[in-house]
Design an enzyme around this catalytic site. Structure first.
Site, PDB file in Angstrom:
ATOM      1  N   LEU A 151     -27.719 -18.705  37.129  1.00 17.94           N
ATOM      2  CA  LEU A 151     -28.491 -18.596  38.351  1.00 17.94           C
ATOM      3  C   LEU A 151     -29.221 -19.918  38.522  1.00 17.94           C
ATOM      4  O   LEU A 151     -29.672 -20.521  37.543  1.00 17.94           O
ATOM      5  CB  LEU A 151     -29.512 -17.450  38.267  1.00 17.94           C
ATOM      6  CG  LEU A 151     -28.963 -16.027  38.218  1.00 17.94           C
ATOM      7  CD1 LEU A 151     -30.112 -15.028  38.064  1.00 17.94           C
ATOM      8  CD2 LEU A 151     -28.152 -15.698  39.457  1.00 17.94           C
ATOM      9  N   ASP A 152     -29.342 -20.374  39.763  1.00 15.00           N
ATOM     10  CA  ASP A 152     -30.061 -21.619  40.011  1.00 15.00           C
ATOM     11  C   ASP A 152     -31.488 -21.511  39.484  1.00 15.00           C
ATOM     12  O   ASP A 152     -32.030 -20.415  39.342  1.00 15.00           O
ATOM     13  CB  ASP A 152     -30.098 -21.925  41.512  1.00 15.00           C
ATOM     14  CG  ASP A 152     -28.705 -22.091  42.098  1.00 15.00           C
ATOM     15  OD1 ASP A 152     -27.778 -22.413  41.330  1.00 15.00           O
ATOM     16  OD2 ASP A 152     -28.554 -21.904  43.315  1.00 15.00           O
ATOM     17  N   LYS A 153     -32.099 -22.644  39.251  1.00 18.30           N
ATOM     18  CA  LYS A 153     -33.454 -22.673  38.690  1.00 18.30           C
ATOM     19  C   LYS A 153     -34.435 -21.887  39.553  1.00 18.30           C
ATOM     20  O   LYS A 153     -35.346 -21.233  39.039  1.00 18.30           O
ATOM     21  CB  LYS A 153     -33.911 -24.124  38.544  1.00 18.30           C
ATOM     22  CG  LYS A 153     -35.235 -24.299  37.827  1.00 18.30           C
ATOM     23  CD  LYS A 153     -35.541 -25.772  37.622  1.00 18.30           C
ATOM     24  CE  LYS A 153     -36.859 -25.968  36.879  1.00 18.30           C
ATOM     25  NZ  LYS A 153     -37.177 -27.397  36.653  1.00 18.30           N
TER      26      LYS A 153
END
Length: 238
Positions: A103-105
């Site tokens: 998952l993106d930051k």
């Protein structure tokens, strides 16, 4: 059957050398019997193991559901940045854990953490089409034409994306429930960006047909049961 030193090392999150030293010192008992043989094998499903008088819980692999918070990266090593492994409770940490997928930051929600490489490979393999569902908050509304484009599949620069489902969750069409069957880099953000729409917030709420546990606050986690693993790997998009 599994080597006792390997079981102890995994259960206590220590090195194999440390585990062997514990065994040699008589700190490990199996079924109430002290075992000093570092080559001994145990049945991890049936035998009762104790270290220094405390019962050891052991499983060959673990599967953890985390409600990932913002600002944490989906990696085992952060190179100075905080990772999903770093924020695990100490009693859940063990060697070789990694996030199954990314998952993106700044994306929150359902993160699966495991040490089972075979399981991770199966659910991440694009050929298996494991659906993943997200809630996206948008800066501009989408419309029925965009819904149809998603359902046909979208061509992006260097990527051909499989059909995806998008459903409005409000009357303004600013909040969307999006289900995809791939895991391309920034996929949902790039899909909306094609229509000049920016994703302001993104949260993953399910993998397969297993939903994120509503009782988990951001950063909290729990173990996933065998029945729930089945829902991830064998759940089908309705």
């Amino acid at each position: 059957m599994e080597r006792l030193d390997k079981v102890i090392a995994s259960a206590l999150n220590v090195s194999r050398n440390d585990a062997r030293n514990f065994i040699k010192k008589g700190l490990v008992t199996v079924n109430s019997q002290t075992v000093r043989d570092i080559g001994a094998k145990v049945d991890e499903e049936r035998d009762e193991l104790f270290y220094n008088g405390k019962k050891i819980s052991y499983s060959k692999f673990v599967y953890i559901m985390m409600n990932k918070p913002k600002g944490v990266i989906s990696a085992s090593e952060g190179r100075g940045e905080k990772t999903v492994i770093d924020i695990l409770p100490q009693d859940m940490k063990r060697k070789n854990l990694f996030p199954a997928g990314r998952l993106d930051k700044d994306t929150t929600g359902f993160m699966l953490i495991t040490d089972d490489g075979g399981f991770a490979h199966r659910i991440l393999n694009p050929k298996n089409h494991i659906p993943k569902t997200y809630i996206a908050l948008l800066d501009k509304p989408f419309n029925d034409e965009i819904i149809e484009e998603f359902e046909r599949g979208i061509e992006l620069k260097n990527d051909s994306l499989m059909p995806a489902k998008i459903k409005p969750l409000d009357s303004e069409y600013l909040t969307a429930r999006v289900t995809i069957n791939q895991g391309m880099y920034h996929q949902i953000k790039r899909m909306f960006a094609k229509f000049s729409i920016t994703v302001l917030e993104l949260k993953r709420i399910s993998m397969g047909v297993l939903n994120l546990d509503d009782s988990l606050g951001e950063g909290e986690c729990r173990y996933i049961t065998p029945n729930e693993l089945y829902l991830i790997e064998n759940g089908k998009l309705l």
